[in-house]
Design an enzyme around this catalytic site. Sequence first.
Site, PDB file in Angstrom:
ATOM      1  CB  THR A  12      -7.255 -52.591  48.839  1.00 35.48           C
ATOM      2  OG1 THR A  12      -7.534 -53.282  49.980  1.00 35.48           O
ATOM      3  CG2 THR A  12      -7.931 -51.267  48.903  1.00 35.48           C
ATOM      4  CG  MET A  89     -18.281 -57.030  54.290  1.00 29.68           C
ATOM      5  SD  MET A  89     -16.934 -57.872  55.028  1.00 29.68           S
ATOM      6  CE  MET A  89     -17.254 -57.481  56.902  1.00 29.68           C
ATOM      7  NE  ARG A  90     -25.563 -58.090  51.146  1.00 31.44           N
ATOM      8  CZ  ARG A  90     -26.882 -57.845  51.349  1.00 31.44           C
ATOM      9  NH1 ARG A  90     -27.653 -58.446  52.074  1.00 31.44           N
ATOM     10  NH2 ARG A  90     -27.314 -56.406  51.012  1.00 31.44           N
ATOM     11  CB  ILE A  91     -23.926 -64.649  55.934  1.00 29.58           C
ATOM     12  CG1 ILE A  91     -23.223 -63.722  57.003  1.00 29.58           C
ATOM     13  CG2 ILE A  91     -24.076 -66.175  56.253  1.00 29.58           C
ATOM     14  CD1 ILE A  91     -21.961 -64.093  57.455  1.00 29.58           C
ATOM     15  CG  ASN A 106     -13.036 -65.267  54.719  1.00 30.70           C
ATOM     16  OD1 ASN A 106     -13.231 -64.314  53.864  1.00 30.70           O
ATOM     17  ND2 ASN A 106     -13.160 -65.192  55.964  1.00 30.70           N
ATOM     18  CG  HIS A 108     -11.192 -62.912  60.135  1.00 32.92           C
ATOM     19  ND1 HIS A 108     -12.617 -62.470  60.059  1.00 32.92           N
ATOM     20  CD2 HIS A 108     -10.699 -62.992  61.478  1.00 32.92           C
ATOM     21  CE1 HIS A 108     -12.700 -61.970  61.264  1.00 32.92           C
ATOM     22  NE2 HIS A 108     -11.700 -62.246  62.228  1.00 32.92           N
ATOM     23  CG  ASP A 140     -15.640 -74.732  58.526  1.00 32.61           C
ATOM     24  OD1 ASP A 140     -14.882 -75.080  59.269  1.00 32.61           O
ATOM     25  OD2 ASP A 140     -16.193 -73.554  58.626  1.00 32.61           O
ATOM     26  CG  ASP A 144     -14.682 -65.382  60.260  1.00 36.35           C
ATOM     27  OD1 ASP A 144     -14.855 -64.561  60.979  1.00 36.35           O
ATOM     28  OD2 ASP A 144     -14.296 -65.505  59.085  1.00 36.35           O
TER      29      ASP A 144
HETATM   30  C1  GRF Z   1     -10.062 -57.081  54.531  1.00 33.82           C
HETATM   31  O1  GRF Z   1      -9.268 -56.760  55.552  1.00 33.82           O
HETATM   32  C2  GRF Z   1     -10.832 -58.565  54.939  1.00 33.82           C
HETATM   33  O2  GRF Z   1      -9.953 -59.258  55.743  1.00 33.82           O
HETATM   34  C3  GRF Z   1     -12.015 -58.216  55.486  1.00 33.82           C
HETATM   35  O3  GRF Z   1     -12.691 -57.130  54.706  1.00 33.82           O
HETATM   36  C4  GRF Z   1     -11.468 -56.342  54.311  1.00 33.82           C
HETATM   37  C5  GRF Z   1     -11.735 -56.230  52.855  1.00 33.82           C
HETATM   38  O4  GRF Z   1     -10.798 -55.114  52.429  1.00 33.82           O
HETATM   39  N1  GRF Z   1     -12.986 -59.122  55.533  1.00 33.82           N
HETATM   40  P1  GRF Z   1     -11.024 -54.778  50.783  1.00 33.82           P
HETATM   41  O5  GRF Z   1     -12.502 -54.553  50.254  1.00 33.82           O
HETATM   42  O6  GRF Z   1     -10.233 -55.996  50.132  1.00 33.82           O
HETATM   43  O7  GRF Z   1      -9.993 -53.425  50.739  1.00 33.82           O
END
Ligand code: GRF
Length: 188
Positions: A12, A89-91, A106, A108, A140, A144
Amino acid sequence: MRIVVMVSGSGTNLQSIMDAVAEGSLPQVEIAAVGADKPCTGIDRAEKAGIETFLVQPSSFENRQVWNRALEEQIASYQPDFVIFAGFMRIVDADLVKRFENRIVNTHPALLPSFPGAHGVRDALAHGVKITGLTVHFVDSGVDTGPILAQAAVPVEDGDTEESLHERIKVQERKLLVKTIAELASAA
Ligand code: GRF
């Protein structure tokens, strides 16, 4: 300005950036989307919108190091001014961050430095905070921990679940991410 948006989830945030470009509030911004895993609604959204979309799946590579290099080259091939982690969500490893130093943004879903990591919404709720929010920051070498670009506060409401609170945060997040990208574009 060219940006690569990295997604893993519902996308989103990516959708809000694509919508902003389509309605003219992000002029001269070109987007490509990169994902690492399927299924990924975010990648589906990108494909549906017809923007350049790349999938660099860890399972296609012999190890995580090789995957990082392939991901790095895929991103670099688009010659981005900025890389946006929008729920990625991957490091990624330090070499990739170094390659795009001070150009990775990023989002958060918590008010850093409070509640870093993969469960910022859940941790804030569990702690019993009355106000949480979101942070847009440069990435960095830490998790986070990079320079903060923007934040917004979101109240926790009685009866909130992790999902209801995260959805309320994401409403603010989508606006703040687009605003931050517009500011980066005007400063570029
Ligand atoms: C967001 O809230 C972001 O901050 C977190 O994962 C969510 C991603 O949401 N890391 P979307 O995939 O953009 O809907």
